[in-house]
Design a protein around this motif. Structure first.
Motif, PDB file in Angstrom:
ATOM      1  N   ASP A 164       4.288   4.031  13.105  1.00 18.38           N
ATOM      2  CA  ASP A 164       5.577   3.462  13.524  1.00 18.38           C
ATOM      3  C   ASP A 164       6.716   4.108  12.736  1.00 18.38           C
ATOM      4  OD1 ASP A 164       5.276   2.430  10.991  1.00 18.38           O
ATOM      5  OD2 ASP A 164       6.342   0.601  11.496  1.00 18.38           O
ATOM      6  N   GLY A 165       6.462   5.333  12.263  1.00 18.29           N
ATOM      7  CA  GLY A 165       7.513   6.003  11.492  1.00 18.29           C
ATOM      8  C   GLY A 165       7.650   5.411  10.089  1.00 18.29           C
ATOM      9  N   PHE A 166       6.587   4.778   9.598  1.00 21.27           N
ATOM     10  CA  PHE A 166       6.538   4.236   8.233  1.00 21.27           C
ATOM     11  C   PHE A 166       7.615   3.179   7.982  1.00 21.27           C
ATOM     12  CE2 PHE A 166       4.667   8.456   8.215  1.00 21.27           C
ATOM     13  CZ  PHE A 166       3.402   8.160   7.727  1.00 21.27           C
ATOM     14  N   LYS A 167       7.779   2.310   8.958  1.00 20.72           N
ATOM     15  CA  LYS A 167       8.777   1.234   8.802  1.00 20.72           C
ATOM     16  C   LYS A 167       8.092  -0.046   8.307  1.00 20.72           C
ATOM     17  CE  LYS A 167      12.397   3.433  10.423  1.00 20.72           C
ATOM     18  NZ  LYS A 167      11.879   4.721   9.912  1.00 20.72           N
ATOM     19  N   ASN A 168       6.844  -0.243   8.715  1.00 19.23           N
ATOM     20  CA  ASN A 168       6.207  -1.525   8.392  1.00 19.23           C
ATOM     21  C   ASN A 168       5.395  -1.436   7.096  1.00 19.23           C
ATOM     22  OD1 ASN A 168       3.982  -0.072   9.183  1.00 19.23           O
ATOM     23  ND2 ASN A 168       3.729  -1.127  11.140  1.00 19.23           N
ATOM     24  N   GLY A 169       4.805  -2.569   6.716  1.00 19.09           N
ATOM     25  CA  GLY A 169       3.948  -2.609   5.534  1.00 19.09           C
ATOM     26  C   GLY A 169       4.703  -2.252   4.267  1.00 19.09           C
ATOM     27  N   ILE A 170       3.961  -1.755   3.302  1.00 20.39           N
ATOM     28  CA  ILE A 170       4.535  -1.462   1.987  1.00 20.39           C
ATOM     29  C   ILE A 170       5.565  -0.322   2.067  1.00 20.39           C
ATOM     30  CG2 ILE A 170       2.698   0.145   1.259  1.00 20.39           C
ATOM     31  CD1 ILE A 170       4.413  -2.548  -0.949  1.00 20.39           C
ATOM     32  N   HIS A 171       5.432   0.542   3.072  1.00 23.43           N
ATOM     33  CA  HIS A 171       6.441   1.605   3.238  1.00 23.43           C
ATOM     34  C   HIS A 171       7.825   0.994   3.440  1.00 23.43           C
ATOM     35  CE1 HIS A 171       3.554   4.870   3.378  1.00 23.43           C
ATOM     36  NE2 HIS A 171       2.820   4.148   4.188  1.00 23.43           N
ATOM     37  N   ALA A 176      -4.643  -3.994   6.483  1.00 20.34           N
ATOM     38  CA  ALA A 176      -3.401  -4.197   7.242  1.00 20.34           C
ATOM     39  C   ALA A 176      -2.381  -5.034   6.475  1.00 20.34           C
ATOM     40  CB  ALA A 176      -3.712  -4.842   8.588  1.00 20.34           C
ATOM     41  N   ASP A 177      -2.840  -5.813   5.475  1.00 16.25           N
ATOM     42  CA  ASP A 177      -1.872  -6.548   4.639  1.00 16.25           C
ATOM     43  C   ASP A 177      -0.936  -5.565   3.945  1.00 16.25           C
ATOM     44  OD1 ASP A 177      -3.101  -8.922   5.223  1.00 16.25           O
ATOM     45  OD2 ASP A 177      -3.831  -9.332   3.184  1.00 16.25           O
ATOM     46  N   VAL A 178      -1.473  -4.416   3.571  1.00 11.85           N
ATOM     47  CA  VAL A 178      -0.687  -3.437   2.809  1.00 11.85           C
ATOM     48  C   VAL A 178       0.104  -2.546   3.758  1.00 11.85           C
ATOM     49  CG1 VAL A 178      -0.785  -1.638   1.036  1.00 11.85           C
ATOM     50  CG2 VAL A 178      -2.529  -3.436   1.084  1.00 11.85           C
ATOM     51  N   ASP A 179      -0.559  -2.118   4.822  1.00 13.50           N
ATOM     52  CA  ASP A 179       0.116  -1.270   5.802  1.00 13.50           C
ATOM     53  C   ASP A 179      -0.657  -1.334   7.120  1.00 13.50           C
ATOM     54  OD1 ASP A 179       2.074   0.458   6.639  1.00 13.50           O
ATOM     55  OD2 ASP A 179       1.031   2.269   5.991  1.00 13.50           O
ATOM     56  N   TRP A 227      -2.923   2.156   1.385  1.00 14.21           N
ATOM     57  CA  TRP A 227      -4.092   1.268   1.217  1.00 14.21           C
ATOM     58  C   TRP A 227      -4.689   1.425  -0.180  1.00 14.21           C
ATOM     59  CZ3 TRP A 227      -6.573   3.203   6.417  1.00 14.21           C
ATOM     60  CH2 TRP A 227      -5.879   2.639   7.498  1.00 14.21           C
ATOM     61  N   ALA A 228      -4.734   2.671  -0.657  1.00 11.14           N
ATOM     62  CA  ALA A 228      -5.282   2.921  -1.995  1.00 11.14           C
ATOM     63  C   ALA A 228      -4.432   2.214  -3.051  1.00 11.14           C
ATOM     64  CB  ALA A 228      -5.331   4.430  -2.260  1.00 11.14           C
ATOM     65  N   TRP A 229      -3.138   2.298  -2.862  1.00  9.97           N
ATOM     66  CA  TRP A 229      -2.212   1.613  -3.773  1.00  9.97           C
ATOM     67  C   TRP A 229      -2.494   0.097  -3.736  1.00  9.97           C
ATOM     68  CZ3 TRP A 229       1.558  -2.089  -3.006  1.00  9.97           C
ATOM     69  CH2 TRP A 229       2.522  -2.232  -4.008  1.00  9.97           C
ATOM     70  N   GLY A 230      -2.753  -0.421  -2.552  1.00  9.04           N
ATOM     71  CA  GLY A 230      -3.059  -1.855  -2.395  1.00  9.04           C
ATOM     72  C   GLY A 230      -4.341  -2.227  -3.149  1.00  9.04           C
ATOM     73  N   ALA A 231      -5.330  -1.336  -3.094  1.00  9.70           N
ATOM     74  CA  ALA A 231      -6.585  -1.596  -3.822  1.00  9.70           C
ATOM     75  C   ALA A 231      -6.300  -1.692  -5.330  1.00  9.70           C
ATOM     76  CB  ALA A 231      -7.601  -0.500  -3.531  1.00  9.70           C
TER      77      ALA A 231
END
Ligand code: GCU
Length: 421
Positions: A202-209, A194-197, A228-232
């Motif tokens: 939510d229509g990709f407004k939050n997180g890294i999006h 959830a740190d990453v996304d 999440w994969a990008w975050g890893a």
């Protein structure tokens, strides 16, 4: 009559698992009738009967889009692997935007005497900044003090909340059994997905999006699992700089949605030495064309943010997908891959996962890696390790348990060959 008194103690300490040397024959795992009937009653629209799986043609991993046969590892790496990776970006996970960003690492907590002196703890804030916005991925890392060399390390993509990754170790969890890994000489790292996304639509407004999506979204824009994969990978960016970690021996691990993510992480980022996927099921480790348990339609309906919107074209249309999950597993070759399943978790189609591994194995063999697993499934609780490919199906429900981790570490003992052993 003489009576023999048997002590049960030594039996109790034995694991229910047995190691990899056994013949994979027709005593292989089958779903129990009781489980099939129970699950069918709960969701009558889902198929849990093996007899109802129709025959399906799988995309040929060793033939290019132009019909050329792949006969060696260099053709795979130069031509076929990039083709398959692109097909997954286009149709399944979407593409990471090219927006530039800055990244910094800050060790915000350091304890040389963690776990009663057995481990060193580092908590690292990985800050991603794009224009005026920023986001922090909080990485937790334990490394064993008894090992004087950089150690092979597991990185868990944690999709089950903060109590599973307590740096104080007040809360211990078999989902991330850090003490056990430290005792076996491994590093243990984790971040919260959830740190990453955040895991909601939510229509990709939050997180890294919210930081990196600049243009209008298209059918192949990245979903949450790709995020999440990008975050890893950002966590690996830190881990390769840490002198206590063997940067070329990092395994990415995930369960269920996290397992789907681990597979995609390893496909996109070949710096990972190993991918471990627990109960990842549909659009994870299981052949989608089998239409057994969860289907692409169900996944897209329940979790519309996980994949790119192009995947919706394959709702009830799996045969049109130019890849299947054997293709996903093959993207980790020749690095190591381990798939685990659970006996009662038919929603995630254990047999479909084993078959995906079986059909991915020829790609591992292109590299001269043994990977000679048989088509028949192994029995319950029997681990299979053949070259860089490993598998087990455990008794019990959808979960990632200490028993699973013990088998992952057995596999890592063989393929990552920790130097201290
Ligand atoms: C749901 C979903 C699965 C997923 C699982 C999980 O069951 O249908 O695809 O793997 O959640 O992540 O726990």
């Amino acid at each position: 009559m003489r009576k023999f008194k048997l002590s049960l103690t030594p039996l109790i300490v034995l694991s229910v698992f047995s190691f990899n040397v056994f013949s994979q024959s027709n005593n292989g795992w089958r779903a129990s009738t009781q489980t099939i009937e129970k699950l069918t009653k709960e969701k009558p629209e889902i198929n849990y009967y093996e007899e109802k799986v129709s025959t399906y043609p799988l995309p040929d991993l060793l033939t290019t889009i132009n019909g050329k046969k792949i006969t060696n590892s260099s053709q795979w790496e130069k031509v076929r692997r990039p083709e398959i990776l692109e097909l997954f970006r286009e149709n399944v996970h979407g593409r990471v935007p090219k927006t530039s960003y800055q990244q910094s690492f800050k060790v915000v907590n350091f304890d040389k005497n963690a776990m009663g002196g057995l481990a060193t703890l580092k908590e690292v804030d990985i800050t991603i900044t794009a224009e005026s916005k920023s986001l922090v991925i909080h990485l937790i890392l334990f490394t064993p003090n008894k090992v004087q060399k950089p150690v092979p390390t597991f990185l868990l993509i944690n999709n089950r909340g903060l109590t599973n990754m307590d740096p104080t170790r007040v809360n211990k969890s078999d989902f991330w059994p850090a003490e056990q890994a430290i005792a076996r000489g491994y590093g243990m790292a984790v971040f919260n997905n959830a740190d990453v996304d955040p895991d909601n639509f939510d229509g990709f407004k939050n997180g890294i999006h919210g930081l990196l999506d600049k243009n209008t979204r298209t059918g192949d824009s990245w979903g949450t699992i790709a995020a999440w994969a990008w975050g890893a990978s950002r966590c690996l960016d830190y881990l390769v700089t840490d002198n206590d970690v063997a940067g070329k021996k990092v395994a990415v691990v995930g369960h269920s949605r996290g397992g789907k993510t681990a597979l995609w992480t390893s496909a996109e980022d070949t710096r990972f030495a190993m991918a471990i996927s627990s109960c990842s099921g549909n659009v994870g480790s299981s052949i989608a064309r089998r239409h057994y348990g969860e289907t692409i339609r169900k996944t897209n309906a329940g979790f519309p943010h996980w994949f790119c919107t192009n995947l919706k074209k394959f709702n009830d249309n799996e045969n049109a997908l130019p890849v299947d999950m054997h293709s996903l597993l093959a993207l980790t070759a020749p690095r190591a891959i381990y798939i685990s399943c659970a006996d009662e978790d038919l929603w995630a189609d254990p047999r479909g996962s084993y078959l995906a591994l079986y059909h991915a194995a020829p790609v591992f063999r292109l590299f001269g890696k043994k990977a000679d697993i048989q088509e028949a499934m192994p029995p319950l609780n029997k681990q299979v390790i053949r070259g860089n490919v490993g598998f087990h199906i455990r008794n019990g429900v959808h979960n990632m348990t200490l028993e699973d981790w013990n088998r992952y570490m057995d596999f890592a003992d063989v393929v990552l060959k920790p130097d201290w052993k």
